[in-house]
Design a protein around this motif. Sequence first.
Motif, mmCIF file in Angstrom:
data_model
loop_
_atom_site.group_PDB
_atom_site.id
_atom_site.type_symbol
_atom_site.label_atom_id
_atom_site.label_comp_id
_atom_site.label_asym_id
_atom_site.label_seq_id
_atom_site.Cartn_x
_atom_site.Cartn_y
_atom_site.Cartn_z
ATOM 1 N N ASP A 186 -0.692 5.049 -2.605
ATOM 2 C CA ASP A 186 -0.921 6.318 -1.934
ATOM 3 C C ASP A 186 -1.752 7.230 -2.843
ATOM 4 O OD1 ASP A 186 1.563 6.271 -3.507
ATOM 5 O OD2 ASP A 186 1.622 8.416 -3.034
ATOM 6 N N ARG B 268 0.843 -1.215 0.000
ATOM 7 C CA ARG B 268 0.000 0.000 0.000
ATOM 8 C C ARG B 268 0.867 1.250 0.000
ATOM 9 N NH1 ARG B 268 -5.351 -0.396 0.618
ATOM 10 N NH2 ARG B 268 -6.260 -2.333 1.431
ATOM 11 N N TYR B 269 1.903 1.234 0.807
ATOM 12 C CA TYR B 269 2.807 2.385 0.891
ATOM 13 C C TYR B 269 3.505 2.611 -0.447
ATOM 14 C CZ TYR B 269 6.808 5.252 2.275
ATOM 15 O OH TYR B 269 7.754 6.235 2.351
#
Length: 442
Positions: free
Chosen positions: A238, A233-234
């Motif tokens: 984003d 996800r990072y």
Amino acid sequence: MVASEAQGGSILVQTSPYPHVVEDEPDGPSIQVRLVTTDPAAYADFYSVWSNPILWFVQHGLYGRALSPVITQAEHDAFDNGYAAVNRVYADAVVDEVRARGGKVLVLLQDYHFYLVAERVRELCPDVVLTHFIHIPWPSPDEWRVLPAGIRERLLQGLLGSDVVGFHTRRYARHFVLCAQELLGLEVDLDNLLVHVGDRIVRARYYPISVDTGALEATLGTEEVAGHVAMLRYGFLDGDRRLILRVDRTDPSKNVVRGFLAFGTLLDQHPELVGKVSFLALLQPSRTDVPEYADYIALIGAVVAEINARHTKDGQQPIDLRMVEDFALAVAAYSICDVIMVNALADGMNLVTKEVAVVNRRGGVLALSETAGAYEELGEYAVALHPFDVQQMADALYEALTMPLEERQRRLSAAAEQVRTHDVGRWLSDQLDDLSQLAGYL
């Protein structure tokens, strides 16, 4: 002597909570495994000449025909001294086990490595019930004509020693029956998928293999997967960024290069997506001892480098290519991707699409090749890919990325329901139910 049993003959393997050899009484489900060792030269001809690449390439339509295959005396010898010889040894091992159990038992053979086993087992054990399940595509009769007539006839006759020959799809089963008719001249019933072999009837059946949905859900809930999800996800999601995923072996049949070319075309034609869409590819190197596979890996790297050079923005490369085999990482990526791309040239089934359908939590879209076996089951819930048409695949990726969330979720939910109600347990039970009716004693 081509092969001999390992000293001791067999081992006991407990299958839960993970496969391991036990020497005492098992405290969980177990299976007795008979060990057969093969002469290295015979095995090399059996596996690295005939099983791969020849049979694999024929059955996946990978030969270009203008220049390949080239069948010489070396390939004929490799068939006789390797493929046929190793099949005979395994058949004799099966015969020993059948006779030890009284002769009237069920034998389940698996895949393209052992096409000659059933015929010999039936010859020596006429009361046996034999089924042979083939996990890769079965092509039309014309594809088989690239092989010498004598060899293709031996392969077909070997399989016809079975009572049932199983496939993933009706199309493959139908192709098999057509091969019996056109290449062997046998009487067939194409509507009911039957082949008449002397006084016997061989049945072609189709059972689409699936996944263990409970095990997938359990894996998704682990801390290891949660850690991967956080990192992915990072790295990719984003703001309003989107993620396309593929998880494949570096097999030419998986069509990885054209998949990347389609993604590059997407970015060329929709520059607003540059920096907004990433493509994560988790690839496992496959059969690197086969020259065609090694060359294909090199081509994958070259294509990725060129697309990344063309479309890197603010230091962010659009394709993240990882040569890794990590199931927890794959499940994490499955759960958060916006699109899963499966554009195989030919695929017996392709379980990646089914795994994504079960664990995705983001309304992921299945972008699925019409030539993958899974398309028969999941095609109505997917965005279709035409694996040779780079422009069509680029357009399909754009359709998937811009599809309204409600429609994405509807399709994904329907696909997940199909997989959950047709899991791997059902794949096996459907076969055993059919065999029970056939044999009358299981």
